[in-house]
Design a protein around this motif. Structure first.
Motif, short mmCIF file in Angstrom:
data_model
loop_
_atom_site.label_atom_id
_atom_site.label_comp_id
_atom_site.label_asym_id
_atom_site.label_seq_id
_atom_site.Cartn_x
_atom_site.Cartn_y
_atom_site.Cartn_z
N GLY A 4 -10.07 4.89 49.46
CA GLY A 4 -9.74 4.10 47.75
C GLY A 4 -7.97 4.63 47.70
O GLY A 4 -7.18 4.33 47.19
N CYS A 5 -7.64 5.76 48.01
CA CYS A 5 -7.10 6.90 47.70
C CYS A 5 -5.23 5.95 48.29
O CYS A 5 -4.27 5.38 47.78
CB CYS A 5 -6.76 8.27 47.17
N ALA A 6 -6.02 6.19 49.97
CA ALA A 6 -4.55 5.41 49.87
C ALA A 6 -4.34 4.07 49.55
O ALA A 6 -2.96 3.03 49.70
CB ALA A 6 -4.78 5.11 51.54
N LEU A 7 -5.42 3.47 49.00
CA LEU A 7 -5.88 1.80 48.98
C LEU A 7 -4.43 1.76 47.29
O LEU A 7 -3.76 0.43 47.17
CB LEU A 7 -6.50 1.12 48.38
N LEU A 46 -0.84 -0.19 46.47
CA LEU A 46 -1.17 -1.42 45.65
C LEU A 46 0.04 -1.19 44.83
O LEU A 46 0.22 -2.11 44.18
CB LEU A 46 -2.58 -1.40 44.43
N MET A 47 -0.10 0.13 44.13
CA MET A 47 1.15 0.62 42.39
C MET A 47 1.95 0.51 43.31
O MET A 47 3.25 -0.04 42.06
CB MET A 47 0.95 2.47 42.65
N VAL A 48 2.34 0.67 44.41
CA VAL A 48 3.81 0.17 45.19
C VAL A 48 4.03 -1.05 44.86
O VAL A 48 5.25 -1.65 44.61
CB VAL A 48 4.27 1.30 46.43
N LEU A 49 3.34 -1.93 45.49
CA LEU A 49 3.62 -3.69 45.81
C LEU A 49 4.12 -3.90 43.95
O LEU A 49 5.02 -4.09 43.76
CB LEU A 49 2.22 -4.27 46.13
N PHE A 88 -8.64 -5.87 38.26
CA PHE A 88 -9.55 -6.41 39.10
C PHE A 88 -9.16 -5.12 39.93
O PHE A 88 -10.51 -4.57 40.43
CB PHE A 88 -9.14 -7.42 39.35
N LEU A 89 -8.28 -5.64 40.63
CA LEU A 89 -8.31 -4.55 42.30
C LEU A 89 -8.32 -3.74 41.19
O LEU A 89 -8.47 -2.29 42.20
CB LEU A 89 -6.82 -5.07 42.74
N GLY A 90 -7.26 -2.69 40.89
CA GLY A 90 -7.04 -0.82 40.89
C GLY A 90 -7.87 -0.89 39.43
O GLY A 90 -8.45 0.48 39.73
N TRP A 145 0.30 9.53 49.19
CA TRP A 145 1.85 9.62 48.87
C TRP A 145 1.76 8.84 49.66
O TRP A 145 2.58 8.03 50.62
CB TRP A 145 1.67 11.14 49.35
N ALA A 146 1.38 8.88 51.75
CA ALA A 146 1.54 8.15 52.94
C ALA A 146 2.02 6.68 52.64
O ALA A 146 2.86 6.12 52.76
CB ALA A 146 0.71 9.30 54.11
N ALA A 147 0.36 6.29 52.00
CA ALA A 147 0.70 4.91 51.82
C ALA A 147 1.27 4.98 50.41
O ALA A 147 2.28 3.31 50.93
CB ALA A 147 -0.74 4.38 51.04
N ALA A 148 2.09 5.32 49.33
CA ALA A 148 3.68 5.32 48.92
C ALA A 148 4.45 5.06 49.48
O ALA A 148 5.46 4.15 49.36
CB ALA A 148 3.38 5.77 47.79
N VAL A 149 4.57 6.04 50.39
CA VAL A 149 6.46 6.25 50.65
C VAL A 149 6.26 4.94 51.88
O VAL A 149 6.98 4.81 52.46
CB VAL A 149 6.39 7.80 51.36
N VAL A 150 5.24 4.53 52.87
CA VAL A 150 4.98 3.48 53.86
C VAL A 150 5.43 2.13 53.37
O VAL A 150 5.96 1.21 54.10
CB VAL A 150 3.81 3.94 54.67
N THR A 151 4.42 1.80 51.56
CA THR A 151 5.21 0.98 50.97
C THR A 151 6.23 0.25 51.16
O THR A 151 6.67 -0.36 51.08
CB THR A 151 3.77 0.21 50.16
N ARG A 152 7.14 1.34 50.04
CA ARG A 152 7.82 1.95 49.73
C ARG A 152 8.71 1.39 50.74
O ARG A 152 9.56 0.75 50.87
CB ARG A 152 8.40 2.91 49.42
#
Lengths: 120, 157
Positions: B68-71, B75-78, B92-94, B139-146
């Motif tokens: 859930g934290c990765a997702l 989501l927040m970066v997108l 809805f999602l967040g 952190w990793a999810a945000a960095v990769v998504t950015r």
């Protein structure tokens, strides 16, 4: 039936977290994420009460798994901690992590003691 | 690319963000609360489903919280890089799905139970491990998504 109870509890818990978060922020403008802190502490207290009261599995599904599970959140908690650290509020990030855990644990134990005390 | 708003501290609702603040004005309030509620029910059911598939272990809660934290990192970066999209996406999602999926109360109740069973070392490892795993995941999810968003943006120019 359990699935339905979990869904109903969570359908109430999630908007309750959202509204509590808003209510806390309106009254208390701060960088520290008090709204999430409060819902996590309250949900932990209620879960402790349910555990101590040895409620039926249906009640636990509705109020424990559903309501408390959706009222509390780990995703928002960890995202807020990361954002505090990224924006340079490292002390607040560490304080949020430690205080959330300690207060949450204290709330669970308090809830269990209260329930056991009231039922004896 | 539009000027982007600073990412909010609180992804559920941050009253410093004008769009978040306006969310409960007028009739929109019922749409937002309905989206949060429906998302919360789905997220709660997904968490319960995980506990049915993998019962009786703190690792199920660990896995749910880390995923859930990765997702929410993605989501927040997108949402902050691509504009906020449809006004009900974040509620809805967040707030709903991911907030309902992850749980803090079960996590601390598990730590409390381990402490009561005199499993102090396991309790500490679980408490710290969940926090480290969750923070690492967001952190990793945000960095990769950015990075992915930046590459896609550069390719489009």
């Amino acid at each position: 039936m359990t699935w339905l109870l979990v869904a109903v509890g969570a359908a109430v818990g999630a908007p309750l977290r959202y509204l509590t978060d808003r209510a806390v922020q309106v009254r208390h403008d701060s960088v520290f994420p008090w709204g999430t802190f409060v819902v996590n502490a309250v949900a932990s207290l209620v879960l402790g009460l349910l555990t101590g009261a040895l409620v039926s599995s249906g009640t636990y599904a509705l109020l424990g798994t559903g309501l408390c599970g959706a009222l509390s959140t780990y995703s928002t908690f960890s995202y807020e901690t990361l954002r505090l650290a990224e924006r340079g509020w490292k002390f607040l990030a560490v304080a949020n992590a430690l205080a959330s855990l300690l207060v949450g644990l204290g709330a669970v134990f308090l809830g269990m003691d209260l329930a056991e005390g009231l039922l004896r | 690319m539009s000027a982007r708003a600073p990412e909010p501290i609180d992804p559920d609702v941050d009253l410093h963000v004008p769009a978040d603040r306006a969310e409960t004005a007028g009739h929109a309030k019922w749409h937002v609360l309905g989206a949060v509620s429906a998302g919360g029910a789905l997220g709660g059911l997904a968490r319960y489903g995980a506990s049915v598939l993998w019962p009786g272990s703190v690792w199920t809660t660990f896995g749910v919280n880390v995923v859930g934290c990765a997702l929410i990192g993605v989501l927040m970066v997108l949402l902050s890089e691509h504009g906020r999209g449809h006004p009900l996406v974040r509620p809805f999602l967040g707030v709903g799905v991911l907030g309902g999926f992850t749980t803090f109360s079960t996590y601390v109740a598990d730590v409390a139970r381990l402490l009561e069973e005199r499993e102090a070392v396991t309790a500490m490892a679980y408490a710290a491990g969940t926090f480290a795993g969750a923070l690492g995941a967001v952190w990793a999810a945000a960095v990769v998504t950015r990075a992915v968003v930046a590459r896609a943006g550069a390719a489009a120019r």
